[in-house]
Design an enzyme around this catalytic site. Structure first.
Site, PDB file in Angstrom:
ATOM      1  N   LYS A 131      39.859  44.854  44.877  1.00  0.00           N
ATOM      2  CA  LYS A 131      39.933  44.570  43.442  1.00  0.00           C
ATOM      3  C   LYS A 131      40.234  45.864  42.689  1.00  0.00           C
ATOM      4  O   LYS A 131      39.587  46.888  42.912  1.00  0.00           O
ATOM      5  CB  LYS A 131      38.608  43.970  42.990  1.00  0.00           C
ATOM      6  CG  LYS A 131      38.542  43.551  41.526  1.00  0.00           C
ATOM      7  CD  LYS A 131      37.167  42.955  41.234  1.00  0.00           C
ATOM      8  CE  LYS A 131      37.067  42.471  39.791  1.00  0.00           C
ATOM      9  NZ  LYS A 131      35.739  41.868  39.513  1.00  0.00           N
ATOM     10  N   SER A 206      36.488  37.629  37.382  1.00  0.00           N
ATOM     11  CA  SER A 206      37.513  38.628  37.214  1.00  0.00           C
ATOM     12  C   SER A 206      38.177  39.055  38.512  1.00  0.00           C
ATOM     13  O   SER A 206      39.208  39.741  38.509  1.00  0.00           O
ATOM     14  CB  SER A 206      36.911  39.866  36.540  1.00  0.00           C
ATOM     15  OG  SER A 206      35.864  40.421  37.323  1.00  0.00           O
ATOM     16  N   SER A 230      32.105  36.484  38.975  1.00  0.00           N
ATOM     17  CA  SER A 230      33.432  37.042  39.223  1.00  0.00           C
ATOM     18  C   SER A 230      33.824  37.112  40.686  1.00  0.00           C
ATOM     19  O   SER A 230      34.976  37.361  40.995  1.00  0.00           O
ATOM     20  CB  SER A 230      33.540  38.441  38.604  1.00  0.00           C
ATOM     21  OG  SER A 230      33.599  38.362  37.201  1.00  0.00           O
TER      22      SER A 230
END
Length: 530
Positions: A131, A206, A230
């Site tokens: 990420k 996210s 997330s």
């Protein structure tokens, strides 16, 4: 139970009103997206992409396949699918191939045998996606903020460093929502990420880029973070596994935005992957010297656990009710547990869950031990300069001049409504819920709970459904470990799934449940084969 005060009701109404207006503006003023209807990912052709990270590492150690072959297979898949999903924002393919060559050379020269390599480098030669909000040395480190364009990480975040030290080879970084505080991965720096099962739908956020590229078989293991869902929402929407550990064990350092206020009490970094057997070894590596706190070596007998199911949150008026297909699949899980294990799954209800969103919102705004509040969203949006003016950004957006997404602007506007003194009623509800859940779970209890009211929504629809993340967010505030497990595909060919929750530091229970559910319901499915 005491009702919400007029002020609290007004706040909730205001949240919905603001996002309703923003959604209407978005539909009115935004240019139409390219039509993606009917387009789908190509099916997987390389059999290496159907092998777990654990088994790939074993094959590499045994010289049944080279690390270069495995890394090349994933590079080819990313190049094949990323034009569809826009999940990988920056690759490091050349460096990854060089590192894979070094891995193969190391294996050729190793004289201690396979066991030595497995103990010292359990993920040797296996590709890894990260990420983009985590620092990965030499790679962009922006969290989707235009003003951070050009920011490059100079170090590795501890979780990334530990995985690299275990032999994993990073192949690229993946997209996030702007500043990682929204459940659609969209920003004006890297664009919008699509769901591999339906390109017109969101991959979540996210950690949506991670979820998307993993679901598309462009990666086998990845790193995510979770402060309100997330990890779990992207894993749910993309049909993969993910684990949000008990907080305070896995390091949260060197990620952006940084933890302020009391956020470190609620954030958890954890593994995301397509195969359940990769969860435990990844978590053990990511936890580093604190891994013993999880008791991951403890053998789990599912027949000796106590199981509970909570079918919904009791009816928060501003979130969608749980869909029939998600209620049905959770009921099927209950039936299989009872039939396969001979256990009784008890349905329980916690009225306090109706206030999940208010609890999450309240606790996210609390000050730290020194009385410092969390850094404001408007400040983060403006860094490294001055805080943004939300109303001015909204006006700029309406004229096509803002560098920020509507979701980020909406969150900064809602931040203006925040009251400094937390509601005593909401604090009371959280404390009561915490006590009840902790007592129920103990050290041998497991709860089945929905991940979201619906399967993956269409792009931008979360603007009109901003409260649906409460199903995941409440688990963060309770500080419990939770594993997101896929349960096949639903009526529209979209992934189904649920959360498996256990008591604090009982992560090994939910990880064992993930293995059972994968075996029982089939786990991840190739989106190109639909």
């Amino acid at each position: 139970m005491a009702p919400l005060s007029l002020l609290e009701k007004a706040q909730v109404w205001l949240f919905k009103a603001v996002f309703g207006v923003l959604f209407a503006l978005f539909r009115l003023l935004s240019p139409q997206r390219p039509v993606m209807s009917g387009k789908k990912l190509p099916p997987i052709s390389n059999p290496l992409l159907f092998v777990s990270a654990t088994q790939l590492a074993k094959k590499i150690r045994r010289k049944e396949v080279s690390s270069v072959e495995v890394v090349r297979a994933y590079i080819d898949r990313i190049q094949e699918v990323n034009p569809f999903v826009n999940a990988v924002t920056k690759d490091r393919f050349d460096a990854a191939l060089q590192e894979a060559t070094q891995v193969d050379k190391l294996i050729e020269e190793e004289t201690g045998g396979e066991e030595v390599l497995e103990d010292r480098l359990p993920l040797l030669g296996v590709p890894l996606s990260v990420k983009e909000s985590f620092a990965l040395q030499g790679m962009p480190y922006t969290s989707g903020v235009v003003s951070r364009r050009g920011v490059v990480a100079t170090v590795d975040a501890p979780v990334v460093a530990l995985l690299k030290r275990a032999g994993a080879i990073p192949i690229g970084v993946t997209n996030t929502s702007e500043l990682c505080m929204w459940f659609e991965s969209h920003n004006h720096l890297h664009g919008i990420t699509n769901n591999p099962y339906d390109l017109e739908r969101i991959p979540g956020g996210s950690s949506g880029g991670e979820g998307s590229i993993l679901g598309a078989a462009g990666s086998v293991i990845g790193v995510g973070s979770d402060i309100g869902g997330s990890i779990r929402m992207p894993c749910f929407f993309n049909g993969i596994f993910g684990h949000k550990p008990t907080p305070g064990v896995v390091s949260w350092e060197n990620q952006y935005p940084p933890c302020t206020g009391r956020h470190q009490e609620y954030i958890s970094n954890g593994p995301m992957c397509r195969y359940a057997e990769d969860l435990l070894p990844m978590l053990e590596i990511m936890a580093g010297p604190k891994a013993h706190m999880f008791s991951l070596d403890t053998k789990v007998d599912l027949k000796k656990l106590r199981f509970f199911t909570i079918p919904h949150d009791g009816g928060f008026p501003l979130s969608y009710p749980i869909s029939k297909e998600l209620m049905d699949i959770q009921r099927k899980v209950v039936e299989r547990l009872e039939a396969d294990l001979g256990v009784q799954v008890q349905e329980v209800c916690f009225p306090e869950l109706r206030y999940s969103f208010q609890i999450w919102n309240t606790y996210m705004g609390l000050t730290d031990k020194e009385g410092k509040p969390p850094q404001s969203f408007a400040e983060l949006m403006g860094e490294p300069g001055r805080p943004v003016w939300p109303l001015w950004e909204l006006l700029k957006w309406m004229m096509g001049k803002s560098e920020h997404t509507m979701a980020a602007i909406g969150l900064s506007l809602l931040e203006m409504t925040h009251v400094s003194k937390p509601s005593p009623f909401i604090i009371q509800q959280k404390e009561k819920l915490q006590k009840e859940v902790d007592e129920l779970l103990g050290t041998d209890g497991v709860i089945l709970y929905p991940s979201h009211p619906r399967v993956a929504p269409k792009h931008h629809h979360p603007l009109f459904r901003p409260f649906d993340f409460a199903y995941t967010g409440i688990i963060n505030i309770l500080g419990l470990p939770v594993t997101q497990c896929p349960l096949g595909l639903g009526e529209e060919g979209l992934p189904l799934g649920l959360q498996v929750v256990a008591g604090k530091l009982q992560d090994h229970l939910t990880l064992e449940m993930a293995l059972y559910l994968e075996k029982t319901f089939g786990g991840w499915r190739d989106p190109g084969a639909n």
